[in-house]
Design an enzyme around this catalytic site. Sequence first.
Site, short mmCIF file in Angstrom:
data_model
loop_
_atom_site.label_atom_id
_atom_site.label_comp_id
_atom_site.label_asym_id
_atom_site.label_seq_id
_atom_site.Cartn_x
_atom_site.Cartn_y
_atom_site.Cartn_z
N GLY A 67 0.83 -1.32 0.08
CA GLY A 67 -0.03 0.05 0.08
C GLY A 67 0.80 1.14 0.01
O GLY A 67 0.73 2.33 -0.41
N ALA A 68 2.08 1.17 0.38
CA ALA A 68 2.96 2.26 0.52
C ALA A 68 4.37 1.74 0.44
O ALA A 68 4.74 0.47 0.95
CB ALA A 68 2.40 3.06 2.07
N MET A 69 5.31 2.63 0.43
CA MET A 69 6.96 2.30 0.54
C MET A 69 7.57 3.57 0.80
O MET A 69 7.40 4.42 0.50
CB MET A 69 7.33 1.88 -0.89
CG MET A 69 8.96 1.56 -1.14
SD MET A 69 8.85 0.21 -0.08
CE MET A 69 8.13 -1.17 -0.58
N ASN A 71 10.28 5.26 0.97
CA ASN A 71 11.45 5.73 0.38
C ASN A 71 11.97 6.87 1.33
O ASN A 71 10.88 7.76 1.69
CB ASN A 71 11.09 6.26 -0.98
CG ASN A 71 10.56 5.23 -1.76
OD1 ASN A 71 11.15 4.19 -2.05
ND2 ASN A 71 9.34 5.66 -2.39
N HIS A 103 3.15 4.37 10.23
CA HIS A 103 4.10 3.18 9.91
C HIS A 103 5.07 3.53 8.97
O HIS A 103 6.49 3.36 9.30
CB HIS A 103 3.14 1.93 9.34
CG HIS A 103 3.97 0.76 8.86
ND1 HIS A 103 3.79 -0.42 9.53
CD2 HIS A 103 4.89 0.62 7.89
CE1 HIS A 103 4.54 -1.38 8.89
NE2 HIS A 103 5.10 -0.80 7.77
N GLU A 104 4.86 4.13 7.84
CA GLU A 104 5.93 4.61 6.93
C GLU A 104 6.84 5.75 7.53
O GLU A 104 7.85 5.68 7.30
CB GLU A 104 5.09 4.95 5.67
CG GLU A 104 4.12 4.14 4.76
CD GLU A 104 4.72 2.91 4.50
OE1 GLU A 104 6.31 2.75 4.32
OE2 GLU A 104 4.25 1.91 4.61
N HIS A 107 9.32 3.93 9.77
CA HIS A 107 10.40 3.25 8.82
C HIS A 107 11.74 4.38 8.34
O HIS A 107 12.70 3.99 7.91
CB HIS A 107 9.83 2.96 7.51
CG HIS A 107 9.23 1.51 7.47
ND1 HIS A 107 9.93 0.49 8.07
CD2 HIS A 107 8.25 1.04 6.85
CE1 HIS A 107 9.19 -0.61 8.00
NE2 HIS A 107 8.01 -0.45 7.23
N GLU A 126 9.51 -4.30 10.11
CA GLU A 126 8.27 -4.44 9.89
C GLU A 126 7.55 -4.46 11.17
O GLU A 126 6.44 -3.98 11.40
CB GLU A 126 7.66 -5.63 8.67
CG GLU A 126 8.21 -5.25 7.32
CD GLU A 126 7.67 -3.94 6.64
OE1 GLU A 126 6.99 -3.16 7.26
OE2 GLU A 126 8.42 -3.60 5.80
#
Length: 650
Positions: A67-69, A71, A103-104, A107, A126
Site C-alpha cells: 500500500g505504501a513504500m 523511500n 508506519h511509513e 520506517h 516491519e
Amino acid sequence: GDIERKTLMAGKTEIGIISRKGVVDQGDYALAAAKDLLAYYNDYFGQPYPLPKMDMIAGPGSSQFFGAMQNWGAIFYFENELLFDPKRATESAKQRIYTVVAHEMAHQWFGDLVTMAWWDDLWLNEGFASWMEGKSSGVLVPAWKSEAAAVSGEREGAMGIDATSATHPIIRKVETVDQIGEAFDGITYSKGQAVIGMLESTLGPDVFRKGIRSYMAKYKYGNTVTEQLWAELSAAAGKPVAEIAHDFTLQGGVPLVTMTGATCNGGVTTATLTQGRFGLDAASKTPQTWHVPLVVGNLGGAQTATIVTGAAPSRVTIRGCGTVVLNRGKGSYTRVMYDDAGHAAIVRDYARLDLADRLGTLGDDFALAAGGYQDLSRYFAVMDKVGPDADPLEWSSVAGALGRITGLYDDTPLEAPLRARSVAILGPVLARIGFEAKPGESPLTSNLRETLVGRLGTNGDTGVADRARRYVAALATDPTAIPPAIRQPILSTYAVNATPAEWDALLALAKAEKSPVAKNRFVTLLGAARDPATAGRALALLKTDTISAPQKAGLLRAVAGAHPDLAFDWAVANRELVESFLEASTRSGYIVGLGAGSNDPAMPGKISAFADKYLPASSRGGVTRSLSTIAVRKAAADQLRPAVTKWVAG
Ligand SMILES: [Zn+2]
C-alpha cells in the site's frame, strides 16, 4: 503540470503532499498527522529526522502486494492510503490513513536510517514499524485506544497463523525472490509487533526507549542484524533480554500458560502455572517451551511479574485475595487458560477487568475452544457479560467471533440459524448507537457502527438491506447521497445481496466514478455478491478490457470471498489470463490463496495438484498456508459443532 504539491513546516523539516491536480487538499489530514508524528518520533528515537524535507506522494492505482513504500524523504502511498475524502470516507478509513502514515514514518528510522542487513531480519523493520503505529497513536490520538485494540486485532491475527503448522520463526533464512515475497506476512508484521510490545511491557517503556535510542545512535546510516538490537536493550535494562527474545523469534508457535488451584491463605494467593504450546491443528500441538514473561494479578489487589520457564509446573505467589488475572494487561504474547474455579471467577468479575483483559479473555476463550482445549460454552459465558454499555471494541470482537463461527458452517444446515442468531445479538447494539453518526461521538463508536451495518446487512437483516437499496438508488442523482460514516458498509450490503440487475447498476456506478480510490472500491464490490449467477458476471468482466490489471486481481480475490471454489476453478481454467494480471511477487500464492476459504473436502487435493504442476518447491509458502487454513477451519468446525448446535437451539 498534472500534479500538485502542498507543504507545511514541522520544525526544520518541510513536509509535503504530492498528488494529482485537484485533490491535494485531501492530503490535509495526512499532513497534520505527519507533523505531530514527526515531533513524536524525533523525540522517541533521540535522532532528529536528518533530511530537509519529507514528501508523501499519492499515486493512483493499487497493488496486490503493498500500500505504501518508505523511500527516505519521499514516501510513496497509493491514494487510498493517504488522501482523506470527507464526503466519502468512513472514520475507519481516516484511522487507516493515520496508521499507514505512522508506519511509513517509523520506517524513516527503522528501515532507512538503520537498515536490516538482509531479508532474514525483515521483521526488524516491519515488526517495529507496526508496533509504532499503536505506540504513537496511543499517545497522539488516545480516543482510538490503539494498544487495547491491538489485543483483539494484530495479536489475534498473528496467533491465528502462529498456532498452525504453517507458521515459521520470525527470523528465518531468505534465499529466493519468492521467499522475500512470502516474508511479508502476518508473522513478520503482527507477531513482530506483538513481540516488540511484549519486550516493552517486560522492560518498562522508559528502559525500552532508552535501548532504542542507543541502538539508533550507534547504528545510524548502517546495517544491523537482530542481535544488535537485543544487545542495546540488554544494556539499557542492565539484564539480558536474549533468552526471552530468542524464544519468541527463533522458534514459531504460541505459548499456553495454564493456572490451576488458586487459593488464598493469610492474605496471600498461590497458584500453579504450567506451560506448553497452543495449537489449532494436530501438527502444532507439540511439546515446546519458552521463557514467558507473565504479569499475574489479583483483581483490586497486587500483581507480580514472573517468567514462566520449562515444562514443569511452578508456583506463583501474589499478595492479596481475589480473582486472579493471568497475563494482566495482555502485554505478553501467550494464550492463558484457567481451571473451572478460576474461569468462573473471571466470568463473574468480567466487567471489573481492564479493557485489554476483557478483549484478551474473549480472544483466548474463543481460540481455546477452537483448539479443543475447553468447551465453547466458556466463550459464550464471557460473551454474555458484554453488556449494552460495553466498549465498542468488545462488541467489535464479538461481531468478529460470530462471523468466524458462521464462516465455519457456510453451506451447511447451521448457516441460516447462525446468521439469524448473529442478527438477533447485533441488531439491538446498532439500534442503541443509531444508524447515523451523532456529532461528537467517539471514533470507536463510529467504527462499531460500520462493523454492525456491514455484519447485519450481509447476514440477512432485511431492514439494513432495504436501506442499502434506497441509498444506492439515490446515488444516481447525488454521488454523495450515502452519509460518509456508513458509506462503505452500505455499499457492501448492497453488493453482497445484489441481484444480476442490481449488479449492473453497480457496474454503471463503477464506470461513472471519477475518483480512482472510489472506483477501485466499486470494482472490488462487484465481486462480493452471494448469488452465484451474479458472481459469474464478475468473472466474465475479467475477460474484458473494462478494468485495469490490478483491479482484476482485486476483483477475483473478492469473488473468492463468497465463492472460493468457483473462483479457484475459474482461475485454474484461465491460468494464463490470471497470471497476466498478477504482479511477479504475488504469483506463487495468489491462485492457491483463492481456494483457502473453501469448505469443500475436494479443495486440498485440487490445490496440491495445481502446486505440483506449476509451482517450484522453493515457492510453496502460499500453498502451505492455504492447506493449513483449510485444515484448521475444518478441525475447528468439527470441534465446535456440538456446542454451536446446542447454542443456536438454546
Ligand atoms: Zn512497513
